[in-house]
Structures are given as structure tokens and as C-alpha cells.
Write a protein that holds these residues in place. Structure first.
Motif, PDB file in Angstrom:
ATOM      1  N   VAL A  54     -19.082 -13.375 -91.762  1.00 33.11           N
ATOM      2  CA  VAL A  54     -19.591 -12.052 -91.412  1.00 33.11           C
ATOM      3  C   VAL A  54     -19.557 -11.168 -92.655  1.00 33.11           C
ATOM      4  CG1 VAL A  54     -18.745 -12.279 -89.030  1.00 33.11           C
ATOM      5  CG2 VAL A  54     -17.351 -11.087 -90.744  1.00 33.11           C
ATOM      6  N   ILE A  55     -20.370 -10.128 -92.608  1.00 29.24           N
ATOM      7  CA  ILE A  55     -20.321  -9.092 -93.637  1.00 29.24           C
ATOM      8  C   ILE A  55     -19.758  -7.846 -92.979  1.00 29.24           C
ATOM      9  CG2 ILE A  55     -21.646  -7.682 -95.268  1.00 29.24           C
ATOM     10  CD1 ILE A  55     -23.778  -9.915 -95.242  1.00 29.24           C
ATOM     11  N   LEU A  75     -20.095 -17.403 -83.278  1.00 31.27           N
ATOM     12  CA  LEU A  75     -19.749 -17.391 -84.695  1.00 31.27           C
ATOM     13  C   LEU A  75     -19.277 -18.759 -85.170  1.00 31.27           C
ATOM     14  CD1 LEU A  75     -17.870 -13.973 -84.985  1.00 31.27           C
ATOM     15  CD2 LEU A  75     -20.251 -14.481 -85.534  1.00 31.27           C
ATOM     16  N   GLY A  76     -19.197 -19.718 -84.247  1.00 33.03           N
ATOM     17  CA  GLY A  76     -18.831 -21.080 -84.648  1.00 33.03           C
ATOM     18  C   GLY A  76     -19.902 -21.744 -85.490  1.00 33.03           C
ATOM     19  N   ASP A  77     -21.146 -21.310 -85.335  1.00 32.01           N
ATOM     20  CA  ASP A  77     -22.201 -21.783 -86.220  1.00 32.01           C
ATOM     21  C   ASP A  77     -21.948 -21.195 -87.602  1.00 32.01           C
ATOM     22  OD1 ASP A  77     -24.888 -21.542 -87.663  1.00 32.01           O
ATOM     23  OD2 ASP A  77     -25.470 -22.755 -85.934  1.00 32.01           O
ATOM     24  N   PRO A  78     -22.033 -21.989 -88.654  1.00 29.45           N
ATOM     25  CA  PRO A  78     -21.656 -21.491 -89.978  1.00 29.45           C
ATOM     26  C   PRO A  78     -22.598 -20.449 -90.562  1.00 29.45           C
ATOM     27  CG  PRO A  78     -22.541 -23.718 -90.133  1.00 29.45           C
ATOM     28  CD  PRO A  78     -22.373 -23.431 -88.674  1.00 29.45           C
ATOM     29  N   THR A  79     -23.819 -20.338 -90.044  1.00 31.14           N
ATOM     30  CA  THR A  79     -24.779 -19.425 -90.667  1.00 31.14           C
ATOM     31  C   THR A  79     -25.513 -18.495 -89.704  1.00 31.14           C
ATOM     32  OG1 THR A  79     -26.507 -21.124 -90.545  1.00 31.14           O
ATOM     33  CG2 THR A  79     -25.215 -21.015 -92.584  1.00 31.14           C
ATOM     34  N   THR A  80     -25.707 -18.898 -88.471  1.00 29.36           N
ATOM     35  CA  THR A  80     -26.522 -18.116 -87.543  1.00 29.36           C
ATOM     36  C   THR A  80     -25.701 -17.731 -86.321  1.00 29.36           C
ATOM     37  OG1 THR A  80     -28.501 -19.325 -88.246  1.00 29.36           O
ATOM     38  CG2 THR A  80     -28.660 -18.089 -86.203  1.00 29.36           C
ATOM     39  N   PRO A  81     -25.733 -16.479 -85.878  1.00 29.68           N
ATOM     40  CA  PRO A  81     -26.522 -15.396 -86.449  1.00 29.68           C
ATOM     41  C   PRO A  81     -25.830 -14.745 -87.643  1.00 29.68           C
ATOM     42  CG  PRO A  81     -25.286 -14.573 -84.595  1.00 29.68           C
ATOM     43  CD  PRO A  81     -25.004 -16.045 -84.667  1.00 29.68           C
ATOM     44  N   LEU A  82     -26.630 -14.101 -88.480  1.00 29.52           N
ATOM     45  CA  LEU A  82     -26.063 -13.204 -89.479  1.00 29.52           C
ATOM     46  C   LEU A  82     -25.424 -12.045 -88.731  1.00 29.52           C
ATOM     47  CD1 LEU A  82     -25.774 -11.882 -92.345  1.00 29.52           C
ATOM     48  CD2 LEU A  82     -28.011 -10.844 -91.897  1.00 29.52           C
ATOM     49  N   LEU A  83     -24.164 -11.775 -89.002  1.00 25.44           N
ATOM     50  CA  LEU A  83     -23.477 -10.646 -88.366  1.00 25.44           C
ATOM     51  C   LEU A  83     -23.020  -9.678 -89.441  1.00 25.44           C
ATOM     52  CD1 LEU A  83     -22.311  -9.216 -85.919  1.00 25.44           C
ATOM     53  CD2 LEU A  83     -20.276 -10.652 -86.106  1.00 25.44           C
ATOM     54  N   TRP A  84     -23.580  -8.483 -89.396  1.00 22.13           N
ATOM     55  CA  TRP A  84     -23.247  -7.441 -90.372  1.00 22.13           C
ATOM     56  C   TRP A  84     -22.706  -6.259 -89.592  1.00 22.13           C
ATOM     57  CZ3 TRP A  84     -26.201  -7.128 -95.500  1.00 22.13           C
ATOM     58  CH2 TRP A  84     -25.631  -6.158 -96.340  1.00 22.13           C
ATOM     59  N   ILE A 143     -27.536  -9.934 -86.195  1.00 21.26           N
ATOM     60  CA  ILE A 143     -26.956  -8.836 -85.429  1.00 21.26           C
ATOM     61  C   ILE A 143     -26.353  -7.860 -86.428  1.00 21.26           C
ATOM     62  CG2 ILE A 143     -25.243  -8.152 -83.708  1.00 21.26           C
ATOM     63  CD1 ILE A 143     -25.324 -11.097 -82.714  1.00 21.26           C
ATOM     64  N   ARG A 144     -26.780  -6.608 -86.324  1.00 13.51           N
ATOM     65  CA  ARG A 144     -26.221  -5.550 -87.165  1.00 13.51           C
ATOM     66  C   ARG A 144     -25.674  -4.473 -86.239  1.00 13.51           C
ATOM     67  NH1 ARG A 144     -30.488  -7.769 -89.866  1.00 13.51           N
ATOM     68  NH2 ARG A 144     -30.166  -8.160 -92.104  1.00 13.51           N
ATOM     69  N   GLN A 145     -24.418  -4.082 -86.460  1.00 18.85           N
ATOM     70  CA  GLN A 145     -23.832  -3.135 -85.543  1.00 18.85           C
ATOM     71  C   GLN A 145     -22.901  -2.166 -86.248  1.00 18.85           C
ATOM     72  OE1 GLN A 145     -20.955  -6.610 -83.832  1.00 18.85           O
ATOM     73  NE2 GLN A 145     -21.050  -4.775 -82.597  1.00 18.85           N
ATOM     74  N   TYR A 146     -22.830  -0.983 -85.664  1.00 16.50           N
ATOM     75  CA  TYR A 146     -21.891   0.041 -86.111  1.00 16.50           C
ATOM     76  C   TYR A 146     -20.914   0.293 -84.983  1.00 16.50           C
ATOM     77  CZ  TYR A 146     -19.984   4.713 -86.811  1.00 16.50           C
ATOM     78  OH  TYR A 146     -19.122   5.772 -86.911  1.00 16.50           O
ATOM     79  N   MET A 165     -30.628  -6.262 -83.010  1.00 17.98           N
ATOM     80  CA  MET A 165     -30.733  -7.717 -82.939  1.00 17.98           C
ATOM     81  C   MET A 165     -32.126  -8.158 -83.363  1.00 17.98           C
ATOM     82  SD  MET A 165     -28.635  -8.446 -79.394  1.00 17.98           S
ATOM     83  CE  MET A 165     -29.108  -6.904 -78.601  1.00 17.98           C
ATOM     84  N   GLU A 166     -32.182  -9.229 -84.155  1.00 15.84           N
ATOM     85  CA  GLU A 166     -33.444  -9.796 -84.613  1.00 15.84           C
ATOM     86  C   GLU A 166     -33.561 -11.234 -84.104  1.00 15.84           C
ATOM     87  OE1 GLU A 166     -33.520  -9.539 -88.856  1.00 15.84           O
ATOM     88  OE2 GLU A 166     -32.987  -7.414 -88.870  1.00 15.84           O
ATOM     89  N   PHE A 167     -34.813 -11.684 -83.957  1.00 19.79           N
ATOM     90  CA  PHE A 167     -35.094 -13.000 -83.387  1.00 19.79           C
ATOM     91  C   PHE A 167     -36.200 -13.688 -84.181  1.00 19.79           C
ATOM     92  CE2 PHE A 167     -33.967  -9.832 -80.260  1.00 19.79           C
ATOM     93  CZ  PHE A 167     -32.857 -10.390 -79.636  1.00 19.79           C
ATOM     94  N   ASP A 168     -36.209 -15.006 -84.107  1.00 18.99           N
ATOM     95  CA  ASP A 168     -37.235 -15.758 -84.825  1.00 18.99           C
ATOM     96  C   ASP A 168     -38.623 -15.533 -84.254  1.00 18.99           C
ATOM     97  OD1 ASP A 168     -35.862 -16.956 -86.888  1.00 18.99           O
ATOM     98  OD2 ASP A 168     -35.295 -18.716 -85.716  1.00 18.99           O
TER      99      ASP A 168
END
Length: 280
Positions: A194-195, A151-160, A103-106, A216-219
Motif C-alpha cells: 500500500v501507499i 490485499l493478499g494479491d501482491p499488486t491488485t488493487p493499488l491501495l493509496w 482504491i484511493r481513500q482519505y 475506485m477504478e476498474f478495468d
């Protein structure tokens, strides 16, 4: 012919409905493009339904039942998908967000929902609904905080997230609320969950001055873009539009402070709020 069984509402109905759609389509020897053409939707949209990243609406369900000879299965089970804790304009985006890999958001004027604290969210919802009873505000806040559990998952999703400096300077709920909110964001960044970048006022004109942006991106499905206005929102899957929004986000990243400098600014503003200093 054996008909599919109705879905258990306690399961993940959208994912199960999508899997059944893929099975029925392949059994009928239809491509995604062929199934979607009479509805004037793309093959990629059908793929998103099958992957569970988009919600199936009743008009589509009736068409699938007729074309795929599924005995009303999809129309009957659409009701499970229509129920949502989220406002109508945001429900599909929230459901897609929950299964996104990135997930990338402004965010322009406020800290985005996934990064909000309870106190900050309460102030936001009270501003949106100034005459609502406390129970209504509490319910909205609970749903928002529950969203953040992804965000409880340590890696997914990437949140920028790119935060406009205005989101840091707009005092929501007073100094203590803002100090806590910004420290929460900084804490997530320090834990590498998060970034976060800050787009400073000094950067001047930029690519997303018209409004906030979420990608948003998906597998197993094409990417989506979500655009939002007051009480309105729309998921977009048109490749050219999504590509344009990706470019916009890339330009925002380039214009923003580095993650390290952004964290330093967030810390500084949080410290000022904690010491009672106001920001215009």
C-alpha cells in the motif's frame, strides 16, 4: 427462444448477471444509453451493471426482463445479489471494492477498514454497538478482516490511503492496540503493498474537511466515488462529481507528507504508544 438458465448462487452472481445483461442487450440491438434512458440512469451505469461493479436492483431487473424479453430471468436472480454480509449502506461499495483495480481513500478519524487489525476493529465495533453481544461483534470483525484479504494479491488493487493525523492520535483501545495497528499499517507500506501518506495537523484547512472519501477504478467500467455518513453511504458515478472528488484527493496528496516522511511519523507514534506515551 432459448431462455437463460438461473444462476448458481455459489458462483459470482453479479458478474454472471452482468454478462447475461450485456448479451441480452446486444441481442436486442440496444445501446447502453437506450436501455438506461427509461430508468433515468446513464449508459455508464448500465455498463457498470454489465461489468459487475454495480448491483442490479429489482426495479431495474423487471425493466430489463420486459424490454429484453428474458422471461423474468433478471428479476428471479436479483435475490442472489440482495444477500450481503455488509450493512445495506455499504454493501454496494464493498462489492465494488472487491473488483476494483485501484482504491484511493482519505480517512479522517480512524484507520480504514482494509488496514485495521483484529484488536483495533473489535474496539471500533464495540464503540459502534456498545450493547451488542460478543458474538455480534465477532461476526462484524470477521467480515471486516475478510474484506482485507483482497490485499493478499501482491499488486491488485493499488491501495493509496491518505490518513489524517487525527487517525494516528485518536487512541482506540489503548496504547498496545494502537501500537499494533500502526505497525500493521507501516508493515504494509514497507512491503510496498500500500501507499500511505499522513495529512498533518499543520497543513491547516484542506479539500476534504467535510468527510472521508473513497475512489475506485476498474478495468472495464467508469470510476466510482463513495461518500459516507453515519449509517449512510452512496456510490456516485456522475463524471463531473467523480472528477471533483479525484481533484480533492489530488489536493490531499499534495498537502500530505511524502510516503517516506509519513512512514517515519507512523513509526514514531507507534513507538510512543508502545512505550505508554499518550497522545491528545
Amino acid at each position: 427462444m432459448t431462455r437463460p438458465k438461473d444462476l448458481d448462487p455459489s458462483s459470482n452472481p453479479r458478474a454472471l448477471l452482468g454478462a447475461e445483461l450485456r448479451h441480452a442487450r446486444e441481442r436486442a440491438a440496444l445501446s447502453q444509453e437506450a436501455l438506461g434512458a427509461p430508468l433515468f440512469v446513464s449508459g455508464s451505469f448500465i455498463g457498470q451493471l454489465e461489468a459487475g461493479t454495480r448491483r442490479m436492483h429489482l426495479e431495474y431487473a423487471k425493466h430489463f426482463d420486459a424490454v429484453l424479453d428474458t422471461g423474468g430471468f433478471f428479476a428471479r436472480n436479483c435475490g442472489a445479489l440482495a444477500k450481503s454480509r455488509y450493512p445495506d449502506h455499504f454493501a454496494e461499495a464493498a462489492e465494488a471494492e472487491a473488483v476494483a483495480t485501484a482504491i484511493r481513500q482519505y480517512a479522517m478519524l480512524l484507520i480504514p477498514g482494509l488496514l485495521q487489525t483484529k484488536a483495533y476493529a473489535e474496539e471500533v465495533f464495540r464503540a459502534y454497538h456498545p450493547t451488542a453481544p460478543d458474538e455480534t461483534i465477532d461476526a462484524h470483525v470477521a467480515v471486516r478482516l475478510d474484506r482485507a484479504r483482497l490485499l493478499g494479491d501482491p499488486t491488485t488493487p493499488l491501495l493509496w490511503t491518505v490518513l489524517d493525523e487525527a487517525a494516528l492520535r485518536r487512541e482506540v483501545g489503548g496504547g498496545p492496540v494502537m501500537a499494533e495497528a500502526l505497525r500493521h499499517v507501516a508493515g504494509l507500506a514497507r512491503r510496498h503493498r500500500v501507499i500511505v501518506q499522513v495529512l498533518p495537523f499543520g497543513s491547516g484547512a484542506h479539500a476534504a474537511m467535510d468527510g472521508p472519501l473513497k475512489l475506485m477504478e476498474f478495468d472495464d467500467a467508469p470510476p466510482l466515488s463513495f461518500v459516507e455518513a453515519p449509517d449512510m453511504g452512496k456510490l456516485l458515478d456522475d463524471p463531473a462529481t467523480v472528477a471533483r472528488h479525484v481533484l480533492m484527493f489530488n489536493l490531499l496528496q499534495a498537502a500530505a507528507l511524502s510516503p517516506r516522511d509519513s512512514l517515519a511519523l507512523i513509526d514514531s507514534v507507534a513507538q510512543d504508544y508502545g512505550h505508554g506515551k499518550l497522545h491528545p
